[in-house]
Design an enzyme around this catalytic site. Structure first.
Site, short mmCIF file in Angstrom:
data_model
loop_
_atom_site.label_atom_id
_atom_site.label_comp_id
_atom_site.label_asym_id
_atom_site.label_seq_id
_atom_site.Cartn_x
_atom_site.Cartn_y
_atom_site.Cartn_z
N CYS A 1 2.42 4.42 18.30
CA CYS A 1 3.42 4.44 19.50
C CYS A 1 4.21 3.20 19.45
O CYS A 1 4.90 2.69 20.48
CB CYS A 1 2.91 4.70 20.82
N ASN B 1 -7.84 3.91 8.90
CA ASN B 1 -7.12 2.67 9.63
C ASN B 1 -7.39 2.53 11.33
O ASN B 1 -7.36 1.67 11.75
CB ASN B 1 -5.91 2.79 9.21
N GLY C 1 0.82 -1.37 -0.11
CA GLY C 1 -0.08 -0.09 -0.06
C GLY C 1 0.96 1.27 -0.10
O GLY C 1 0.41 2.13 -0.71
N SER C 2 1.86 1.12 0.79
CA SER C 2 2.65 2.59 0.66
C SER C 2 3.36 2.75 -0.53
O SER C 2 3.18 3.87 -0.88
CB SER C 2 3.78 2.05 1.78
C1 LIG Z 1 -1.51 -0.41 6.08
C2 LIG Z 1 -1.85 0.84 5.41
C3 LIG Z 1 -1.03 1.40 4.35
C4 LIG Z 1 0.18 0.69 4.10
O1 LIG Z 1 0.25 -0.59 3.39
P1 LIG Z 1 1.35 -1.33 3.47
O2 LIG Z 1 1.03 -2.63 2.47
O3 LIG Z 1 1.78 -1.90 4.86
O4 LIG Z 1 2.59 -0.71 2.93
C5 LIG Z 1 -1.44 2.49 3.91
N1 LIG Z 1 -2.66 3.09 4.09
C6 LIG Z 1 -3.46 2.35 5.07
C7 LIG Z 1 -4.91 3.13 5.35
C8 LIG Z 1 -3.18 1.22 5.73
O5 LIG Z 1 -3.90 0.76 6.95
#
Ligand SMILES: *Cc1c(COP(=O)(O)O)cnc(C)c1O
Length: 383
Positions: free
Chosen positions: A324, A151, A70-71
């Protein structure tokens, strides 16, 4: 008892997903770019995976790029939209104050490169008000980036309305759907967003695999240069087992979405009702449409920093609203944006239930949290 209630952080790879992946480590291990049959087996698996994911999301296979998570998808979309903006005299970017740091920190970097950034507030309910977006849009806005569901609280954002407003001002619209994908229905055919990001490990797929959707006609810019994989938009030999697993996981999640949601919601509502009966508690974003497994609550007079390890020792995996994890005591930017005091933010816990949650587990959480909150409050009074 053991309860994993931190599914917003990551999820367990499902057994079916693991079985689907395994042959691609040891049997069909070819490089998809190789022309002999072993390579073509892998290449065919990639094509199938892309078709499966496209069908689940209601888009074209060619509109999908596979990333490392996602990042990376968030980063690539923001940089691509910024590059588009630069070409079109648009150097203003808008996001909400409650975005994930993959979005917020990319925006910080773009700011250092000459872009201006507006962060929209949210109400006490954790939701962006479309009127605030309308007021923030300018003729130089290139992109609006608002997550589909948060999230930390699970609060679902009005992205259709927000995307329409962005488009009316000539801007592009991105939604970080990492928390929502596999948990809420997404149909990109009937949704105005230009970009969407998702991540396999949030829906029982493997870590290190992401989905980037960019609507047909938009030219992404690359973050990683090298070979011509992913139509030249993401170089590097594809993570074939991971992509196969991601497709299997999304298919499984979409096939069982309604029943999973019903089960999680029922468990979450029971948990919320029981914990709300304790004195000095408050539910964040509790009245808004939310992801079915999310519950974020403040326990007055108790710090999450003290409560989390105690719950962990008791077999309950949950997290604080705040980032944290690394020992940094910064209160959650999401809860602060919702108007919580730093103290209230620091006393908040996020439960994110999985689709295999049982009523016994919910009772165990209630019993344990009730006991430990009372104990910590008493300690605090004595101190
Ligand atoms: C977990 C998350 C990400 C990051 O995704 P990764 O696959 O861990 O890099 C980005 N946005 C939201 C809303 C997330 O919950």
């Amino acid at each position: 008892m053991f309860v994993y209630a931190d599914n917003a952080a990551t999820t367990r790879v499902s057994d079916a997903v693991l079985s689907a992946m395994l042959p691609y480590f040891t049997k069909h291990y070819g490089n998809p770019s190789s022309t002999y049959p072993l390579g073509q087996d892998a290449s065919a698996a990639l094509i199938r995976a892309r078709e499966t994911i496209a069908a689940c999301l209601g888009c074209l296979p060619s509109e999908l790029t596979f990333t490392s998570g996602g990042s990376e998808a968030d980063n690539q979309i923001l940089r691509s939209a910024a590059a588009w903006g630069r070409q079109h005299g648009r150097t203003h970017l808008i996001a909400s104050a409650i975005e994930h740091h993959a979005v917020l920190n990319t925006l910080e970097d773009l700011k250092a490169r000459g872009f201006t950034v507006t962060l929209l507030p949210v109400g006490p309910d954790g939701v962006v008000d479309p009127a605030d977006l309308k007021a923030a849009l300018t003729p130089t806005t290139a992109l609006v980036s608002i997550m589909l569901a948060n999230n930390e609280t699970g609060a679902i954002q009005p992205i259709r309305q927000l995307a329409d407003l962005a488009h009316a001002a000539g801007a592009l619209f991105h939604t970080d759907a990492v928390q929502a994908t596999g948990h809420l229905p997404i149909d990109l055919k009937n949704n105005p967003v230009d970009f969407l990001s998702a991540s396999a490990h949030k829906f029982h797929g493997p870590k290190g695999n992401g989905i980037l959707f960019a609507r047909r006609g938009f030219e992404l810019t690359s973050l990683i240069f090298g070979g011509a994989q992913e139509r030249g938009k993401r170089a590097g030999t594809e993570n074939v087992p991971g992509i196969v697993g991601m497709a299997a996981a999304l298919q499984e999640a979409c096939d069982h979405m309604a029943e999973n949601a019903r089960r999680m919601e029922e468990a979450r509502d029971t948990l919320q009702k029981s914990l709300s009966a304790l004195d000095g508690t408050r539910v964040h974003a509790g009245t808004m449409p939310r992801l079915p497994g999310h519950l974020n609550m403040a326990f007055e007079g108790v710090s999450a920093e003290a409560l989390l390890p105690v719950l962990g020792m008791a077999g309950i995996c949950v997290s604080s609203g705040s980032a944290c994890a690394s020992g940094s005591p910064d209160p959650s930017h999401v809860l602060l944006a919702m108007g919580c005091t730093p103290d209230e933010a620091r006393s908040s816990i996020r439960f994110s239930l999985g689709d295999d949650i049982t009523l016994e587990q919910v009772h165990f959480i209630v019993e344990t949290v009730t006991r430990e909150v009372a104990r910590l409050r008493k300690l605090h009074q004595q101190a």
